[in-house]
Write a protein that holds these residues in place. Structure first.
Motif, PDB file in Angstrom:
ATOM      1  N   GLU A 293       0.821  -1.209   0.000  1.00  0.00           N
ATOM      2  CA  GLU A 293       0.000   0.000   0.000  1.00  0.00           C
ATOM      3  C   GLU A 293       0.855   1.259   0.000  1.00  0.00           C
ATOM      4  O   GLU A 293       0.520   2.251  -0.645  1.00  0.00           O
ATOM      5  N   ARG A 294       1.962   1.227   0.733  1.00  0.00           N
ATOM      6  CA  ARG A 294       2.857   2.387   0.764  1.00  0.00           C
ATOM      7  C   ARG A 294       3.434   2.648  -0.629  1.00  0.00           C
ATOM      8  O   ARG A 294       3.483   3.794  -1.098  1.00  0.00           O
ATOM      9  N   SER A 297       0.742   3.964  -3.033  1.00  0.00           N
ATOM     10  CA  SER A 297       0.500   5.388  -2.789  1.00  0.00           C
ATOM     11  C   SER A 297       1.599   6.236  -3.427  1.00  0.00           C
ATOM     12  O   SER A 297       1.328   7.287  -4.017  1.00  0.00           O
ATOM     13  N   HIS A 298       2.819   5.768  -3.329  1.00  0.00           N
ATOM     14  CA  HIS A 298       3.937   6.498  -3.943  1.00  0.00           C
ATOM     15  C   HIS A 298       3.800   6.531  -5.460  1.00  0.00           C
ATOM     16  O   HIS A 298       4.015   7.572  -6.104  1.00  0.00           O
ATOM     17  N   ARG A 300       1.173   6.465  -7.291  1.00  0.00           N
ATOM     18  CA  ARG A 300       0.092   7.334  -7.759  1.00  0.00           C
ATOM     19  C   ARG A 300       0.536   8.782  -7.908  1.00  0.00           C
ATOM     20  O   ARG A 300      -0.110   9.563  -8.606  1.00  0.00           O
ATOM     21  N   THR A 301       1.620   9.143  -7.248  1.00  0.00           N
ATOM     22  CA  THR A 301       2.103  10.526  -7.324  1.00  0.00           C
ATOM     23  C   THR A 301       3.095  10.733  -8.455  1.00  0.00           C
ATOM     24  O   THR A 301       3.556  11.858  -8.673  1.00  0.00           O
ATOM     25  N   SER A 369      -2.443  -0.369  -7.847  1.00  0.00           N
ATOM     26  CA  SER A 369      -2.704   1.038  -8.177  1.00  0.00           C
ATOM     27  C   SER A 369      -3.447   1.173  -9.506  1.00  0.00           C
ATOM     28  O   SER A 369      -3.768   2.276  -9.919  1.00  0.00           O
TER      29      SER A 369
END
Length: 950
Positions: A293-294, A297-298, A300-301, A369
């Motif tokens: 998950e970490r 999240s990274h 997606r940026t 993602s």
């Protein structure tokens, strides 16, 4: 716990000491994702404890990029937060004043949005006066840019200043301009500015970020943790030292990245793993959800090109050819290079030529993602690229499995080809997955779909007979000719003395009725008709009328039944089995005919799915061991790649049975153990039947109980399996002292066998067991009656071991008057291969004779045979009859290799684990164990502990 960061801490400490003399510094702390920049930044204030240093902190975040001057406000808020109420010092008033210039929405009082316009991306402060600002925002911008100078000067009057900014890549644009202004004006100030910047982020290329980075007086890049640091963290997390292999696995799985390492350790603790060698494989396979998950999240940026490249690499996996990945991502050479550098700098991609993720969890993060539709489109496009570039079928098929659409015109042929490849390398379950996907692509209910269903059923019959039957039932109505329908029905493997599913029986009977009588058919169709007859004849193996009809059919074929075609051989095999069950044949004729079948039938993997194994059953009953052993060895070599599933269990069981009938219990037990050790294999009725017979022959209660446990849930069961398990359970009960219960069970089994026409006890030896139980319970009359019956059937059948056993039992029951019967039994058994049965009879004869040369000779021969066969219990009986120990046939001296293998067995290791420990094959381990058992005069592993030579 912050490990191996002493160099970075020392550099910052040195900068703080230099600041005391008025030399300020700007330090950039950079590195990939998870390297520990933030943890190091959090540790820096501890360097200043008890000293004249004030700390200003700010943490940027992706969600706050649009909050103008958010980081500046955090810094001044942290400075003002430490000021006591009413403090009137110059620096305190100025800090509060500058902090108060910002409104809640991040704008500057009295200016509105014009400041944001003046300090947006790409706007760089080119001079000290802020001439780059425009219109009404100029005055406010001037105040913001020059405020830090007076503030830091005020702070420097009585304390040094440590300014910490985490995640510089997410700092809002106005704050970036402020920091860029500050970096160029640190000279002469008592301040140290430390900014943490993550590598590979899109905003690292922002002009202001680059200006701050280039203006740094020192750049610090923390290194990955060493193996020693990994050992320390594992011990801290688990509370105990780690095994070296476990620590290395953790280090290799994480690459020394602190984020990855702590995620792995948290995952191991959550799963209750201990830091031991046996959990090494689990550590390497761990894919922590929190880390996934970490990373998601990274990702997606990241910039669109980076996300597309990551998705393409995830789709291709290990086949990540750079050119294909670039095509799938839709990137030109420049875009591909830039995106690849970004992923590598972030720490998600290795430096290998082929783009590969640093950890398997990265691929999970990429896929999580993406939406399901995006993943499917990606795999469909990857399959298309691989197909057009001429890659192997299985590479293409792996992507087709992840896409559920109908695909292209080449989809089904490619999946068929992949299934063929998987079958050739011994992976039938993988082949079945490809064919199921092909069915999804071929949705038309036509003959093409029928062919796919038949191919799938053919693959499934090795590991899922139920699914095989279902798919054949679905295929038959789609076929257009009786021949095709008959050929399809014959793909369902026979049950081999098991219960026949009604649907299968109905399907075969319908196919046979369509074809008609064999005599009126052309040769290919006649072959199908004979095969159908063979299957249907065997379907009646529990019906006395059908068994009698089969015997008549065999008689019609004459003394030399025709065996020219595979269909004729399978039919004769089914008829031989029927005659063996009923005892209507002689062992000699049955063995001769069965051996003729095997001589003409090559050992192939496909033979396991025909009626051919029924011939092996006849040969076992007829005690024709030489022919069946040779054929089994050839079959095992041919089917070696499949000896990990149900086929492997049956092969090992058959080998164990052949060895047991040759009087080699130690080797028989080894093969039985190998069959029991095949984890995950489905245990079918033939394997249970054969292993049960082995356990009975070896008189091994532990082995019998293990087989009974494996067979406990098999319902419904046919007559053969039910009878075999009843006899085996009765044997265990008798050895536990429950003789009455055992006798009741055996007699019930015998009545059911007799009712079904199964009167030959060579396959189901219920009479010999009942004879012994009757006698020990004091019912000698019943024992004698059964012994006479057993002798009659054994003489009619004519197999030497069965006849010799029947004579031994009669001789045992007649006391001293039974000596002639025992002598006759010895004479008969000398013509058999069963040395153990001969040894038992010789022991009984020697004891009955009492003394004299004949008794001594019988006991000595029995002891020698038993020792050579690895049966110490018989050796003891022979010694007891003689009154003196029998000299062993060989000295029990083990070689160095044999001692090592035996030592590892004593530690509880399996043969496969021993092979891995010594770096040899499992076959070599088995050979060493077999030799050791022979030398030590024991029957198996359970006797090793007390038998090792000093």
């Amino acid at each position: 716990m912050l490990l191996e960061r002493e160099t970075e801490l020392a550099r910052v400490s040195a900068a703080l000491r230099a600041a005391r003399e008025g030399t300020s510094a700007s330090i950039l702390l950079s590195g990939p994702l998870g390297i520990g920049r933030s943890a190091l930044l959090r540790r820096l204030p501890a360097l200043c404890e008890g000293e004249d240093v004030r700390v200003l902190r700010a943490n940027a975040a992706p969600m706050e990029e649009d909050f103008a001057f958010g980081v500046v406000r955090q810094l001044f808020d942290s400075a003002a937060a430490g000021v006591p109420d009413g403090d009137g010092t110059h620096w305190a008033r100025e800090a509060a004043c500058i902090s108060g210039m910002f409104t809640a929405d991040g704008s500057v009082d009295g200016v509105g949005d014009s400041v944001g316009e003046g300090v947006g991306e790409g706007s760089v402060d080119s001079d000290a006066d802020g001439a780059g600002c425009r219109d009404g925002g100029a005055a406010a911008s001037e105040a913001i840019l020059h405020g830090p100078r007076s503030l830091t000067a005020g702070l420097g009057e009585n304390a040094r200043l440590l300014i910490l900014v985490d995640d510089l890549q997410w700092v809002d644009a106005p704050s970036l301009r402020w920091l860029a202004h500050l970096v160029k004006r640190l000279h002469g100030l008592r301040a140290v500015l430390v900014c943490a910047l993550r590598d590979g982020e899109p905003r690292t290329r922002h002009p202001l970020v680059r200006e701050i980075a280039l203006g740094a007086t020192r750049v610090l890049r923390p290194e990955p943790l060493s193996l020693d640091a990994t050992r320390t963290l594992v011990r801290a997390r688990h509370g105990r030292p780690a095994h070296e292999e476990y620590a290395r696995a953790c280090h290799e799985a994480s690459g020394g990245n602190p984020l990855f390492l702590m995620s792995v350790l948290c995952g191991t603790v959550a799963r209750g793993l201990t830091p031991t060698a046996e959990h090494t494989g689990l550590v390497r396979a761990l894919r922590p959800a929190e880390l996934r998950e970490r990373l998601a999240s990274h990702l997606r940026t990241q910039a669109p090109g980076v996300r597309k490249l990551a998705a393409a690499i995830a789709a291709f996996g290990d086949q990540a050819d750079p050119a294909l990945v670039a095509q799938l991502a839709g990137l030109d050479e420049t875009g591909f290079g830039a995106a690849r550098r970004a992923l590598h700098e972030t720490g998600l991609l290795t430096g290998a030529r082929e783009p590969r993720f640093t950890h398997r969890v990265v691929r999970d993060a990429v896929e999580s993602s993406m939406t399901p539709a995006e993943r499917e489109r990606s795999h469909a496009a990857a399959a298309d690229l691989l197909y057009r570039s001429g890659r192997p079928a299985e590479q293409v098929a792996a992507h087709l499995l992840a896409a559920t659409g109908p695909g292209r015109p080449w989809t089904v042929p490619m999946l068929r080809s992949a299934a063929d490849t998987a079958l050739r390398r011994g992976a039938p379950e993988t082949a079945a997955r490809y064919l199921r996907r092909a069915l999804l692509a071929h949705r038309t209910q036509d003959e093409g779909r029928a062919r796919l269903l038949i191919d799938l059923a053919t693959v499934e019959r090795g590991f899922d007979p139920g699914a095989c039957e279902r798919h054949i039932v679905q295929a038959v109505p789609l076929l257009t000719t009786p021949r095709d329908r008959a050929a399809a029905a014959l793909r369902i493997p026979p049950t081999l003395l098991g219960a026949v599913p009604p649907a299968t029986d109905a399907l075969l009977r319908a196919a046979a009725a369509e074809l008609g009588a064999p005599a009126a058919l052309d040769e290919p169709t006649r072959e199908l008709a004979l095969l159908l007859e063979a299957r249907l004849r065997h379907h009646g193996h529990e019906n006395p009328g059908e068994l009698a009809s089969a015997a008549e059919r065999l008689g019609e074929m004459g003394d030399m039944p025709p065996l020219g075609s595979a269909a004729e051989r399978e039919l004769v095999g089914a008829l031989l089995c029927a005659g063996t069950l009923t005892g209507r044949l002689t062992a000699a004729w049955a063995a001769r005919t069965a051996n003729r079948v095997l001589e003409r039938e090559p050992a192939t993997s496909a033979g396991a799915y025909t009626g051919l194994p029924l011939v092996v059953i006849t040969l076992f009953a007829a005690e024709s061991i030489r022919g069946v052993t040779s054929w089994l060895s050839s079959e095992q070599q041919t089917r070696r790649q499949n000896t990990t599933g149900a086929d492997g269990v049956l092969l090992f069981a058959e080998r164990a049975m052949a060895l047991a009938m040759q009087g080699r219990p130690a080797q028989a037990r080894e093969y039985a153990e190998r069959a029991l050790g095949l984890d995950g294999a489905e245990w079918r009725e033939p394997a249970i039947l054969v292993l049960g017979a082995v356990a009975l022959e070896l008189r091994d209660p532990a082995l019998s109980e293990r087989i009974l446990d494996r067979a406990h849930d098999r319902r419904p069961a046919g007559l053969a399996l039910t009878a075999a398990l009843q006899i085996l359970q009765a044997s265990v009960d008798a050895q536990r002292g429950h003789r009455a219960k055992a006798l009741e069970s055996v007699l019930a089994c015998g009545r059911r066998l007799e009712t079904s026409g199964w009167r030959n006890s060579a396959l189901f030896p219920w009479r010999p067991q009942a004879i012994g139980l009757h006698h020990r319970l004091g019912d000698s009359a019943s024992a004698l009656r059964l012994a006479e019956e057993e002798h009659t059937w054994a003489a009619a059948w004519g197999a030497p071991t069965g006849l010799g056993r029947a004579l031994r039992l009669k001789g045992w029951l007649h006391g001293s008057e039974g000596v002639p019967l025992l002598r006759e039994a010895v004479g008969v058994l000398r013509g058999s291969t069963h040395s153990l049965e001969l040894a038992r009879t010789l022991v009984l004869l020697g004891r009955r004779l009492g003394s004299g040369p004949e008794a001594e000779s019988a006991l000595r021969e029995a002891g020698a045979l038993a020792a050579a066969s690895g049966a110490p219990w018989l050796v003891e009986q022979a010694e007891h009859g003689l009154g003196t120990p029998v000299p062993p046939p060989r000295t029990a001296v083990l070689t160095r290799s044999e001692r090592r293998v035996v030592s590892l067995v004593g530690r509880g290791l399996t043969n496969q684990e021993i092979a891995g420990e010594l770096g040899v094959s499992s076959r070599a381990v088995e050979k060493h164990l077999t030799n050791s058992y022979r030398k030590l005069g024991i029957s198996g592993r359970h006797e090793l502990a007390g038998a090792l030579p000093a």
